[in-house]
Design an enzyme around this catalytic site. Sequence first.
Site, PDB file in Angstrom:
ATOM      1  N   LYS A   1       0.815  -1.208   0.000  1.00  0.00           N
ATOM      2  CA  LYS A   1       0.000   0.000   0.000  1.00  0.00           C
ATOM      3  C   LYS A   1       0.860   1.274   0.000  1.00  0.00           C
ATOM      4  CE  LYS A   1      -4.085  -2.107   2.049  1.00  0.00           C
ATOM      5  NZ  LYS A   1      -5.119  -2.011   3.105  1.00  0.00           N
TER       6      LYS A   1
ATOM      7  N   ARG B   1      -2.192 -15.519   2.464  1.00  0.00           N
ATOM      8  CA  ARG B   1      -3.045 -14.800   3.403  1.00  0.00           C
ATOM      9  C   ARG B   1      -2.545 -14.999   4.837  1.00  0.00           C
ATOM     10  NH1 ARG B   1      -8.057 -14.885   6.093  1.00  0.00           N
ATOM     11  NH2 ARG B   1      -8.198 -17.145   5.964  1.00  0.00           N
TER      12      ARG B   1
ATOM     13  N   ARG C   1       1.419  -7.873   8.315  1.00  0.00           N
ATOM     14  CA  ARG C   1       0.614  -6.764   8.839  1.00  0.00           C
ATOM     15  C   ARG C   1       0.954  -6.470  10.298  1.00  0.00           C
ATOM     16  NH1 ARG C   1      -4.821  -9.049   5.876  1.00  0.00           N
ATOM     17  NH2 ARG C   1      -4.681  -7.818   3.962  1.00  0.00           N
TER      18      ARG C   1
ATOM     19  N   ASN D   1      -2.570  -1.084   6.683  1.00  0.00           N
ATOM     20  CA  ASN D   1      -2.049  -2.340   7.219  1.00  0.00           C
ATOM     21  C   ASN D   1      -0.965  -2.959   6.333  1.00  0.00           C
ATOM     22  OD1 ASN D   1      -3.674  -3.141   5.116  1.00  0.00           O
ATOM     23  ND2 ASN D   1      -4.983  -4.494   6.323  1.00  0.00           N
TER      24      ASN D   1
ATOM     25  N   HIS E   1      -2.305  -5.566   0.979  1.00  0.00           N
ATOM     26  CA  HIS E   1      -3.566  -6.242   0.661  1.00  0.00           C
ATOM     27  C   HIS E   1      -3.237  -7.641   0.163  1.00  0.00           C
ATOM     28  CE1 HIS E   1      -7.385  -7.255  -1.328  1.00  0.00           C
ATOM     29  NE2 HIS E   1      -6.622  -7.673  -2.309  1.00  0.00           N
TER      30      HIS E   1
END
Length: 234
Positions: free
Chosen positions: A98, A179, A199, A209, A212
């Site tokens: 991000k 994930r 994260r 965070n 993604h």
Amino acid sequence: IVALELMAANGIRKWRDVLGPTDSSVARQQAPNSIRGLFGTDGTRNAAHGSDSPQNAAAELAFFFGAQKPGSNAGSRAGSDSVGRCARCQGTTLGIIKPHALKDGLAGMLLDCIQEMFDITGLQMFHLDKPAAAEFLEVYKGVVAPGEFSAMVDELIAGPCVVVEVADREGSDPVEPFRQLCGPLDPELGRVLRPNSLRARFGVSRVRNAIHCTDLVEDGPLETSYFFNILQTA
């Protein structure tokens, strides 16, 4: 190898200054903080290559990424006599580093962490506009609070983001393992449940965070295709 298309005013000169002299032993004397001075061995194993002229840059970019389409912006390419687009858009998952993480200088560490466990089969920097960010995040619109959804969109358009396509080295589906590497959406929760997750280590809040990741196995090809196919032709 990793091939990059770099963009800046006087980009060729700037990149060659960062690289340093071709011979790494000379680089260590004349430009000790250059890439070749720090990481090169000799005149051949000198860590990195850089185009030396606009003509060579065009030819080398065309080889790796395809010829630029007439009238298109840099980065929009297609061609059959080239390596071309590397993203697979199947059997892969998506990660987005991000804007806040890029601004904080965390991209390199995040990529290193990803590459310890996975192969990166596609990577590109994007400057998303609001419609594209909202379209991509639309799946979350009914899941998170309206204010949080708006904040997620605002974060994704706050600056450049780095999008990576991630593959499992053994050929298994990478969505759930990736994930798990990213950890819970909320970094505070991650620091309790999965303190070594990305994260938990690099995130600030539920919105900022750091990264993604695709949530559902069936969404892996859809999300990678959105960035590496659909936005390429938009």
